[in-house]
Design an enzyme around this catalytic site. Structure first.
Site, PDB file in Angstrom:
ATOM      1  N   HIS A  80      -3.020  -5.269   0.035  1.00 58.04           N
ATOM      2  CA  HIS A  80      -2.639  -5.692   1.392  1.00 58.04           C
ATOM      3  C   HIS A  80      -2.569  -7.212   1.475  1.00 58.04           C
ATOM      4  O   HIS A  80      -3.482  -7.853   1.998  1.00 58.04           O
ATOM      5  CB  HIS A  80      -3.644  -5.160   2.418  1.00 58.04           C
ATOM      6  N   CYS A 100       0.834  -1.204   0.000  1.00 59.78           N
ATOM      7  CA  CYS A 100       0.000   0.000   0.000  1.00 59.78           C
ATOM      8  C   CYS A 100       0.873   1.261   0.000  1.00 59.78           C
ATOM      9  O   CYS A 100       1.581   1.516  -0.957  1.00 59.78           O
ATOM     10  CB  CYS A 100      -0.986  -0.040   1.168  1.00 59.78           C
ATOM     11  N   GLU A 110      -0.978  -8.929   3.469  1.00 57.68           N
ATOM     12  CA  GLU A 110      -0.934  -9.395   4.872  1.00 57.68           C
ATOM     13  C   GLU A 110      -2.324  -9.782   5.380  1.00 57.68           C
ATOM     14  O   GLU A 110      -2.459 -10.717   6.168  1.00 57.68           O
ATOM     15  CB  GLU A 110      -0.280  -8.327   5.772  1.00 57.68           C
TER      16      GLU A 110
END
Ligand code: MN
Length: 237
Positions: A211, A107, A213
């Site tokens: 993202h 990001c 994660e």
């Protein structure tokens, strides 16, 4: 030995707490690295020492970036900025690149990698790009892949994932604009928004507008291949 991965922390405006989300920290741990949460330093000698001790850098998501760093004044749609973070993060990215140590950005981290190397960005894609855009600020759960990106064949991202099309989550109102050498665009959304960049000159410098994660927290195999590939690159030979 597990590699030590510097993780850029966040903070709030005028607040006195450094923090980072568990999905980011857990992703580094799950992939086999040891996350080291980094506060903001402003002295070059310290930033150089941090870079020399780390095996890799994970540039996390966060607030917007000070546009004066790429020669612009603030657009009305620019959000919160944390100048101390911007300066530390960009200086540390540059030091890691100098030492050719691996960097993974997500990001905001894709903008800071680009700006560190002389590129620039849209402060707000919806008011600065003509035409209708996709929903890049998804209303679905954060781990849910909501739009597609096309991956450049032969790129690091392509080699890591084995895919030429990925479904990714999306929580951004900014994006890279001019991507300059040695960076190349390695993933693009169908509306033309740049979704990933990587260095053609460094061993591993990859940054994604999405993202992974959050997707990795649900064991998404593509996100896993990205984090595992990053950590593998950080292991000392
Ligand atoms: Mn997007």
């Amino acid at each position: 030995m597990k590699p030590l991965i510097g993780v850029i922390t966040s903070t709030e405006l005028d607040d006195d707490i450094y923090y980072e989300g568990k999905d980011n920290v857990n992703a580094i741990m799950k992939a086999g690295g040891i996350p080291i949460l980094l506060p903001y330093y402003d002295q070059e000698v310290d930033i150089k020492e941090i870079a020399s001790r780390l095996d890799g850098l994970y540039a996390t998501g966060g607030y917007d970036i000070d546009p004066t760093l790429f020669g612009e004044e603030p657009h009305p749609k620019l959000g919160t900025i944390l100048p101390e973070r911007d300066i530390f993060e960009i200086a540390l990215i540059n030091k890691m690149l100098e030492m050719d140590k691996p960097i993974l950005g997500v990001c905001r981290g894709s903008q800071t990698l680009n700006i560190a190397l002389g590129g620039d960005m849209y402060q707000d894609i919806y008011s600065q790009i003509e035409g209708e855009l996709l929903q890049h600020q998804q209303k679905a759960p954060k781990y849910h892949g909501s739009h597609f990106v096309e991956v450049k064949k032969g790129s690091l991202l392509n080699r890591l994932t084995g895919e030429t099309k990925l479904k990714v989550n999306s929580r951004h109102h900014q994006a890279n604009r001019n991507v300059v050498e040695p960076l190349q665009i390695c993933a693009t959304a169908s509306d033309g928004v740049i979704e990933a960049i990587e260095s053609t000159k460094h061993r591993f410098a990859l940054a994604l507008q999405w993202h992974p994660e959050n997707m990795y927290s649900k064991n998404d195999p593509i996100a896993e291949s990205i984090f595992r590939g990053f950590i593998a690159a950080c292991v000392k030979e």
